[in-house]
Design a protein around this motif. Structure first.
Motif, PDB file in Angstrom:
ATOM      1  N   ALA A 122      -6.202  -2.780  -3.461  1.00 34.10           N
ATOM      2  CA  ALA A 122      -6.636  -3.615  -4.581  1.00 34.10           C
ATOM      3  C   ALA A 122      -6.227  -3.005  -5.919  1.00 34.10           C
ATOM      4  N   MET A 123      -6.405  -1.705  -6.060  1.00 30.45           N
ATOM      5  CA  MET A 123      -6.053  -1.051  -7.321  1.00 30.45           C
ATOM      6  C   MET A 123      -4.537  -1.033  -7.528  1.00 30.45           C
ATOM      7  N   ARG A 124      -3.780  -0.852  -6.454  1.00 31.04           N
ATOM      8  CA  ARG A 124      -2.320  -0.860  -6.566  1.00 31.04           C
ATOM      9  C   ARG A 124      -1.832  -2.222  -7.057  1.00 31.04           C
ATOM     10  N   ILE A 125      -2.387  -3.286  -6.503  1.00 32.72           N
ATOM     11  CA  ILE A 125      -1.968  -4.623  -6.909  1.00 32.72           C
ATOM     12  C   ILE A 125      -2.449  -4.932  -8.326  1.00 32.72           C
ATOM     13  N   THR A 126      -3.663  -4.529  -8.660  1.00 28.04           N
ATOM     14  CA  THR A 126      -4.178  -4.732 -10.020  1.00 28.04           C
ATOM     15  C   THR A 126      -3.284  -4.014 -11.026  1.00 28.04           C
ATOM     16  N   ASP A 127      -2.914  -2.780 -10.717  1.00 27.66           N
ATOM     17  CA  ASP A 127      -2.005  -2.033 -11.595  1.00 27.66           C
ATOM     18  C   ASP A 127      -0.661  -2.743 -11.737  1.00 27.66           C
ATOM     19  N   SER A 128      -0.172  -3.297 -10.629  1.00 24.72           N
ATOM     20  CA  SER A 128       1.101  -4.027 -10.644  1.00 24.72           C
ATOM     21  C   SER A 128       1.006  -5.262 -11.548  1.00 24.72           C
ATOM     22  N   ILE A 129      -0.113  -5.977 -11.468  1.00 23.01           N
ATOM     23  CA  ILE A 129      -0.332  -7.149 -12.324  1.00 23.01           C
ATOM     24  C   ILE A 129      -0.311  -6.734 -13.794  1.00 23.01           C
TER      25      ILE A 129
END
Length: 176
Positions: A15-22
């Motif tokens: 979740a944090m990896r994708i949030t950071d990507s966004i």
């Protein structure tokens, strides 16, 4: 809240990896408001449940873009797409509100410790709210969750290492 939505049926790390990507790609969550659902689904697909999560993230992005505040009430938050009771309470707890957060880990360990006897997440949620003072709900949620992640695994719990093993009524059920 975006990370909380993404963490449903996924790992916090994912979740944090994708949030950071966004955030890297768009600059902030509000910039997602003008994206199509398909585009958001593509970005978040590795977190699973992409259609439902994309609807929730898009709604949050639109609220952010329009300078609307998220509600500070569990019942109101759960009216938003992709926001479960657990997600709403995670968010409220992050804001400093006391909340019961029943995830997989809390559900398992709270029952093993006999903090609750309910066989459903909703039942555990209600029972914890009834049995314990609201001032400890968040602390209890985080402590039991951490205990479950560190010692009280679903299979082969590490009872011998658990700091609560001498108090745990379920310890005898597991052989080391």
């Amino acid at each position: 809240m975006t990370a909380v939505i993404l963490s449903q049926s996924s790992t916090d790390k994912m979740a944090m990896r994708i949030t950071d990507s966004i955030l890297e790609h768009y600059g902030d969550i509000a910039a997602l408001a003008d994206c199509s659902l398909d585009e958001i689904e593509e970005i978040i697909k590795s977190a699973g449940l992409k259609k439902n999560k994309a609807r929730g993230i898009k709604k949050l992005a639109e609220m952010k873009r329009d300078n609307l505040e998220l509600p500070r009430d569990t019942a109101e938050l759960t009216k938003l797409p992709a926001i479960s009771i657990k997600s709403a309470n995670c968010y409220l707890s992050f804001l400093g509100e006391s909340a019961v957060i029943v995830d997989t880990h809390f559900f398992r360990a709270s029952r093993r410790l006999s903090l609750t006897s309910s066989g459903t997440r909703d039942g555990v949620y209600r029972e914890i709210k009834e049995k314990y003072e609201s001032s400890i709900w968040s602390h209890l949620s985080y402590a039991v969750n951490a205990l479950a992640r560190e010692f009280c695994f679903s299979r082969n719990p590490s009872c011998i290492s658990c700091p609560l093993s001498s108090l745990c009524p379920s310890k005898a059920s597991f052989s080391e």
